[in-house]
Design a protein around this motif. Sequence first.
Motif, short mmCIF file in Angstrom:
data_model
loop_
_atom_site.label_atom_id
_atom_site.label_comp_id
_atom_site.label_asym_id
_atom_site.label_seq_id
_atom_site.Cartn_x
_atom_site.Cartn_y
_atom_site.Cartn_z
N ALA A 4 0.82 -1.16 0.15
CA ALA A 4 -0.05 0.10 0.12
C ALA A 4 0.79 1.23 0.05
N LYS A 5 0.64 2.22 -0.81
CA LYS A 5 1.38 3.40 -0.97
C LYS A 5 0.97 4.43 0.40
N CYS A 6 -0.19 4.31 0.88
CA CYS A 6 -0.61 5.33 1.95
C CYS A 6 -1.14 4.49 3.00
N ARG A 7 -0.86 5.09 4.36
CA ARG A 7 -1.57 4.35 5.63
C ARG A 7 -2.75 5.01 6.03
N ASP A 8 -3.21 4.36 7.18
CA ASP A 8 -4.42 5.34 7.82
C ASP A 8 -3.72 6.64 8.59
N PRO A 19 -7.84 22.66 5.36
CA PRO A 19 -8.90 23.69 5.90
C PRO A 19 -10.15 23.32 5.87
N ARG A 20 -10.37 22.52 4.55
CA ARG A 20 -11.86 22.30 4.13
C ARG A 20 -11.94 21.21 3.17
N ALA A 21 -11.31 21.12 2.20
CA ALA A 21 -11.74 20.06 1.22
C ALA A 21 -11.23 18.72 1.90
N VAL A 22 -12.08 17.80 1.80
CA VAL A 22 -11.83 16.49 2.17
C VAL A 22 -11.91 15.47 1.13
N THR A 23 -11.22 15.21 0.15
CA THR A 23 -11.56 14.41 -0.81
C THR A 23 -9.89 13.44 -0.90
N CYS A 24 -10.11 12.37 -1.65
CA CYS A 24 -8.86 11.74 -1.91
C CYS A 24 -8.05 12.27 -3.00
N THR A 25 -8.69 13.03 -3.68
CA THR A 25 -7.82 13.78 -4.94
C THR A 25 -6.99 15.01 -4.17
N PRO A 38 1.59 8.75 -3.34
CA PRO A 38 0.46 8.11 -3.47
C PRO A 38 -0.27 9.00 -4.43
N ALA A 39 -1.12 8.34 -5.37
CA ALA A 39 -2.23 9.09 -6.14
C ALA A 39 -3.56 8.91 -5.38
N HIS A 40 -4.45 9.51 -5.92
CA HIS A 40 -5.81 9.71 -5.32
C HIS A 40 -6.54 8.32 -5.18
N ASP A 41 -6.09 7.41 -6.06
CA ASP A 41 -6.57 6.08 -6.07
C ASP A 41 -6.11 5.29 -4.88
N ALA A 42 -4.95 5.69 -4.55
CA ALA A 42 -4.32 5.26 -3.15
C ALA A 42 -5.41 5.39 -2.02
N PHE A 43 -5.61 6.50 -1.77
CA PHE A 43 -6.55 6.92 -0.63
C PHE A 43 -7.85 6.41 -0.90
N THR A 44 -8.18 6.26 -2.23
CA THR A 44 -9.77 5.42 -2.27
C THR A 44 -9.57 4.24 -1.92
N ARG A 45 -8.58 3.58 -2.23
CA ARG A 45 -8.30 1.96 -2.13
C ARG A 45 -8.07 1.90 -0.33
N LEU A 46 -7.55 2.93 0.40
CA LEU A 46 -7.55 2.93 1.82
C LEU A 46 -8.69 2.88 2.26
N LEU A 47 -9.70 3.66 2.01
CA LEU A 47 -10.89 3.77 2.67
C LEU A 47 -11.83 2.49 2.30
N VAL A 273 -16.80 10.44 -0.18
CA VAL A 273 -17.00 8.95 -0.66
C VAL A 273 -18.21 8.64 -0.58
N ARG A 274 -18.84 7.69 -1.39
CA ARG A 274 -20.20 7.28 -1.44
C ARG A 274 -20.44 5.98 -0.70
N SER A 275 -19.36 4.71 -0.66
CA SER A 275 -19.70 3.68 -0.10
C SER A 275 -19.89 3.71 1.67
N ALA A 276 -20.59 2.99 2.03
CA ALA A 276 -20.74 2.98 3.29
C ALA A 276 -19.48 2.35 4.17
N ARG A 277 -18.63 1.59 3.62
CA ARG A 277 -17.41 1.31 4.05
C ARG A 277 -16.64 2.05 4.25
N GLY A 278 -16.54 3.28 2.99
CA GLY A 278 -15.46 4.31 3.27
C GLY A 278 -16.30 5.26 4.13
#
Length: 328
Positions: A4-8, A19-25, A38-47, A273-278
């Motif tokens: 994994a390229k990123c951790r919790d 300060p405000r924006a909370v997105t994987c991007t 890590p790219a944004h997909d790495a954070f998406t996979r993390l969640l 993020v849309r998924s319940a798990r995320g």
Amino acid sequence: MCLAKCRDTDYIDFLIATPRAVTCTEAAKVQPDAPQPPAHDAFTRLLRRLEPDPETLWQEARPMVHTKGGVLVVDDSTLDKPYAEKIELVNRHWSGKHKAVVWGINLITMVWTDGDRITPVDYRIYDKVHDGLTKNDHFLAMLHAAKGRGFEPSCVAFDSWYSSLENLKAVRELGWTFLTQLKVNRKVDVARAGTRAVGEAAIEVSGTLAHLPGFGAIRVFRVVSRDGDVEYWATNDLAMDELARLTVAERSWSIETYHRVLKQCCGVERAQVRSARGQRNHIGMSIRAFLRLERNFFRTGVSWYEAKARIIREAVRAYIAQPLYKLT
């Protein structure tokens, strides 16, 4: 298998700093320079990869609490999601902030406090549509989890929503003292004068012994606010006086402070993020972000808001020293 390229902790650090924006991007865009950041997909996979589990929170919170003493406070808060038509876990919930039923995610939290520290030790997401569990089910589950972890609090505090007979008996069976609010139409018997609504009974400010049908003896306090509103508080500690009640009530208010900081400094409402798990993983890591701000507050005296402002202030200072956008 690829590592994994990123951790919790990378995501938690991002929640504290942004300060405000909370997105994987956005989390990917602010990563330090590295050969392969890590790219944004790495954070998406993390969640999606992590297993949502309140036990992780407890492992981090354990060194910050004293299991003998203190007050355990349980309350829920609605995380606003007014435009989340396709986000799972979102449903209609009552919001104390808006004084209305709104779209959002309901978060139930148990915090431990000694008057100086506010430490979340357990939480649940209310999702009865899928798991069939009510708020009272989550309340009882957190009580028994706290007992299993060795907690022996001086009191357990909660509002009238959780003051059912089953819940009051559960606290008593655990050997604990509770302090809760009663709705004005809750039936009690004072001085064997017959069962009537607590709002119609002769309840003293200093506390009055009463019989709660189905439970037994309790002590009820009448509290009149400055604007004239009347509240009724009850405890199974028949020797509790008004000063002791006021002390516990003031400590129980700390969970409102916790909810406010969680929303304003830890981005708990802002994940797209849309998924319940995320969403579950994001909420869990937002609470863990609060733990870090709270520990810093206790050690240094720097408030949660100032700690976050200092991060942003450094970024502003660096820009002013070398501004990028000028009229030449």
